[in-house]
Design a protein around this motif. Structure first.
Motif, PDB file in Angstrom:
ATOM      1  N   UNK A   3      -0.266   8.532  10.202  1.00 33.77           N
ATOM      2  CA  UNK A   3      -0.614   7.668  11.233  1.00 33.77           C
ATOM      3  C   UNK A   3      -1.889   8.434  11.948  1.00 33.77           C
ATOM      4  N   UNK A   4      -1.944   9.780  11.989  1.00 29.72           N
ATOM      5  CA  UNK A   4      -3.051  10.478  12.633  1.00 29.72           C
ATOM      6  C   UNK A   4      -4.222  10.468  11.863  1.00 29.72           C
ATOM      7  N   UNK A   5      -4.179  10.400  10.486  1.00 28.25           N
ATOM      8  CA  UNK A   5      -5.167  10.175   9.588  1.00 28.25           C
ATOM      9  C   UNK A   5      -6.005   8.960   9.551  1.00 28.25           C
ATOM     10  N   UNK A   6      -7.157   9.037   9.185  1.00 29.44           N
ATOM     11  CA  UNK A   6      -8.139   7.740   9.217  1.00 29.44           C
ATOM     12  C   UNK A   6      -8.180   7.188   7.804  1.00 29.44           C
ATOM     13  N   UNK A   7      -8.123   5.994   7.831  1.00 32.53           N
ATOM     14  CA  UNK A   7      -8.396   5.358   6.462  1.00 32.53           C
ATOM     15  C   UNK A   7      -7.021   5.007   5.688  1.00 32.53           C
ATOM     16  N   UNK A   8      -7.063   4.563   4.639  1.00 27.09           N
ATOM     17  CA  UNK A   8      -5.913   4.379   3.793  1.00 27.09           C
ATOM     18  C   UNK A   8      -5.180   5.805   3.402  1.00 27.09           C
ATOM     19  N   UNK A   9      -3.756   5.761   3.466  1.00 23.72           N
ATOM     20  CA  UNK A   9      -3.202   7.076   3.278  1.00 23.72           C
ATOM     21  C   UNK A   9      -1.922   7.412   2.225  1.00 23.72           C
ATOM     22  N   UNK A  10      -1.943   6.113   1.714  1.00 22.87           N
ATOM     23  CA  UNK A  10      -1.124   6.171   0.485  1.00 22.87           C
ATOM     24  C   UNK A  10      -1.540   5.145  -0.516  1.00 22.87           C
ATOM     25  N   UNK A  11      -1.043   5.578  -1.958  1.00 20.84           N
ATOM     26  CA  UNK A  11      -1.599   4.891  -3.106  1.00 20.84           C
ATOM     27  C   UNK A  11      -0.538   4.430  -4.079  1.00 20.84           C
ATOM     28  N   UNK A  12       0.631   3.765  -3.746  1.00 19.02           N
ATOM     29  CA  UNK A  12       1.755   3.484  -4.554  1.00 19.02           C
ATOM     30  C   UNK A  12       1.251   2.795  -5.920  1.00 19.02           C
ATOM     31  N   UNK A  13       0.112   2.053  -5.969  1.00 19.52           N
ATOM     32  CA  UNK A  13      -0.429   1.319  -7.000  1.00 19.52           C
ATOM     33  C   UNK A  13      -0.825   2.277  -8.194  1.00 19.52           C
ATOM     34  N   UNK A  14      -0.823   3.573  -7.745  1.00 13.12           N
ATOM     35  CA  UNK A  14      -1.434   4.677  -8.655  1.00 13.12           C
ATOM     36  C   UNK A  14      -0.569   5.301  -9.699  1.00 13.12           C
ATOM     37  N   UNK A  15       0.705   5.230  -9.183  1.00 17.71           N
ATOM     38  CA  UNK A  15       1.944   5.837 -10.082  1.00 17.71           C
ATOM     39  C   UNK A  15       1.651   5.380 -11.271  1.00 17.71           C
ATOM     40  N   UNK A  16       1.812   6.216 -12.331  1.00 19.69           N
ATOM     41  CA  UNK A  16       1.765   6.019 -13.823  1.00 19.69           C
ATOM     42  C   UNK A  16       0.333   5.738 -14.432  1.00 19.69           C
TER      43      UNK A  16
END
Length: 70
Positions: A3-16
């Protein structure tokens, strides 16, 4: 901490997905981070950084963990 970081922080759609595709997508979707491709089993620094995303891949360069800031 994400939450301290700016912008998108996680990309679950990129698994595999192919690691290079994941790296490009992450850096395009959040210009404040640098994605670094890392092969499973590699030792990395444990420090938390808002400007870094580890892209963990297997021996065939397929993403094995959900990429996230850290």
């Amino acid at each position: 901490m994400a939450s301290e970081c700016m912008g998108k922080s996680v990309w679950p759609e990129l698994l595999r997905v192919d690691g290079e595709v994941a790296k490009s997508t992450i850096e395009e979707e959040n210009s404040l981070v640098t994605a670094q491709i890392v092969t499973e089993g590699t030792i990395v620094t444990p420090d938390y950084r808002c400007d870094r995303v580890w892209v963990w891949v297997d021996e065939t360069s397929i993403v094995t963990r959900v990429p996230q800031i850290g």
